[in-house]
Design a protein around this motif. Structure first.
Motif, PDB file in Angstrom:
ATOM      1  N   ASN A  43       0.832  -1.193   0.000  1.00  0.00           N
ATOM      2  CA  ASN A  43       0.000   0.000   0.000  1.00  0.00           C
ATOM      3  C   ASN A  43       0.876   1.256   0.000  1.00  0.00           C
ATOM      4  O   ASN A  43       2.103   1.168  -0.072  1.00  0.00           O
ATOM      5  CB  ASN A  43      -0.961  -0.002   1.204  1.00  0.00           C
ATOM      6  N   GLN A  47       3.456  -0.949   3.219  1.00  0.00           N
ATOM      7  CA  GLN A  47       3.061  -2.129   3.979  1.00  0.00           C
ATOM      8  C   GLN A  47       2.432  -3.143   3.030  1.00  0.00           C
ATOM      9  O   GLN A  47       1.583  -2.778   2.220  1.00  0.00           O
ATOM     10  CB  GLN A  47       2.065  -1.754   5.072  1.00  0.00           C
ATOM     11  N   ASP A  49      -0.040  -5.607   1.458  1.00  0.00           N
ATOM     12  CA  ASP A  49      -1.477  -5.811   1.642  1.00  0.00           C
ATOM     13  C   ASP A  49      -2.014  -6.965   0.800  1.00  0.00           C
ATOM     14  O   ASP A  49      -3.218  -7.189   0.728  1.00  0.00           O
ATOM     15  CB  ASP A  49      -2.254  -4.531   1.327  1.00  0.00           C
ATOM     16  N   ASN A  50      -1.111  -7.689   0.159  1.00  0.00           N
ATOM     17  CA  ASN A  50      -1.518  -8.873  -0.584  1.00  0.00           C
ATOM     18  C   ASN A  50      -0.347  -9.849  -0.649  1.00  0.00           C
ATOM     19  O   ASN A  50       0.789  -9.449  -0.900  1.00  0.00           O
ATOM     20  CB  ASN A  50      -1.971  -8.495  -1.992  1.00  0.00           C
TER      21      ASN A  50
END
Length: 215
Positions: A43, A47, A49-50
Motif C-alpha cells: 500500500n 506495507q 497488503d496482498n
C-alpha cells in the motif's frame, strides 16, 4: 534517423523475452531462504497488503510477465507503421516489462530478507525515469498504431498527432522530474495523480484540436 531492421527487431524481441526469465533464476537462488508466503503488493505506506505463495510469487508472476512481453512484441511487430516510431521508443517499449520484472523480483526478495526497504519509492523513481525517457523521444514519434497517443483524431490527422505528441512530450518530461523529486522526498502517494494528469491532459488537448479543426 536510423531505423531498426526486421532482423534487429527479431533479436530485440528475443533478448527482451529472455530477460523476463532472469527473475526465475533470482527466485531459484533465494527460494530456500524465503517463507512460504511472500508479499506481492504494497500500500501507500510501504506495507504489504496482498500475499501469494512462494512458488507463484517467484515463478508464476515472472512467467505471466514473459507471456505479456511476447504478446506485446507480437502486437508491435504487427503494426504496419511500426517504423514511424523512433528507434529509442521501440527499444524502451520492449525493455519496460523485463526491467520492471527484474526490479520487482529483487525488491520483494530484499523486502522479505531485510524488512525496511521502501518498495514504493524505488518503483516510482524508476517509473519516473522511464517516463522521462519516453517524454524526451515522444515528440519525434510519427503516426503508428502501437506507440504513442493513439486516439481516433490523432491517427486520422497527422498535424493533430504532431502537435499532441509535442505537447505531451514536454508535459511528460516535466511531470517525470516532479515524480522523481516527490518520490525521493517521501511523497510518492501523489505519483498516480500526476500520472493521471500526464495521460488525460494530452487527450483533452488533442480532442480540442480536433473540434477546432471541424469548425
Amino acid at each position: 534517423m536510423t531505423k531498426i531492421t526486421n532482423s534487429k527487431f527479431f533479436r530485440l524481441n528475443v533478448v527482451t523475452s529472455l530477460m523476463c526469465l532472469i527473475p526465475l533464476l533470482i527466485g531459484a537462488v533465494f527460494y530456500n531462504q524465503l517463507p512460504d508466503s511472500i508479499p506481492v503488493h504494497f500500500n501507500i505506506y510501504n506495507q504489504p497488503d496482498n500475499y501469494a505463495s512462494k512458488s507463484f510469487a517467484l515463478f508464476g508472476i515472472p512467467l505471466i510477465l514473459l507471456l505479456l512481453q511476447i504478446v506485446c512484441c507480437a502486437v508491435v511487430n504487427s503494426d504496419p507503421k511500426q517504423m514511424n516510431a523512433t528507434p529509442q521508443l521501440q527499444y524502451i517499449s520492449r525493455f519496460i516489462i523485463p526491467i520492471l520484472g527484474i526490479m520487482t523480483q529483487c525488491l520483494i526478495i530484499l523486502y522479505v530478507l531485510n524488512d525496511g526497504i521502501n518498495v514504493g519509492k524505488v518503483i516510482t523513481v524508476v517509473l519516473g525515469i522511464i517516463f522521462l525517457l519516453i517524454g524526451n523521444y515522444l515528440p519525434k514519434c510519427k503516426q503508428n498504431y502501437t506507440i504513442g497517443i493513439r486516439l481516433p483524431w490523432t491517427l486520422a490527422d497527422e498535424v493533430n498527432w504532431r502537435k499532441t505528441h509535442r505537447m505531451a512530450g514536454i508535459l511528460m518530461v516535466a511531470l517525470s522530474i516532479l515524480i522523481i523529486i516527490i518520490s525521493l522526498a517521501g511523497y510518492e502517494i501523489w505519483t498516480f495523480a500526476i500520472l493521471a494528469i500526464a495521460v488525460i491532459t494530452p487527450c483533452i488537448y488533442s480532442y480540442t484540436l480536433f473540434k477546432k479543426g471541424k469548425k
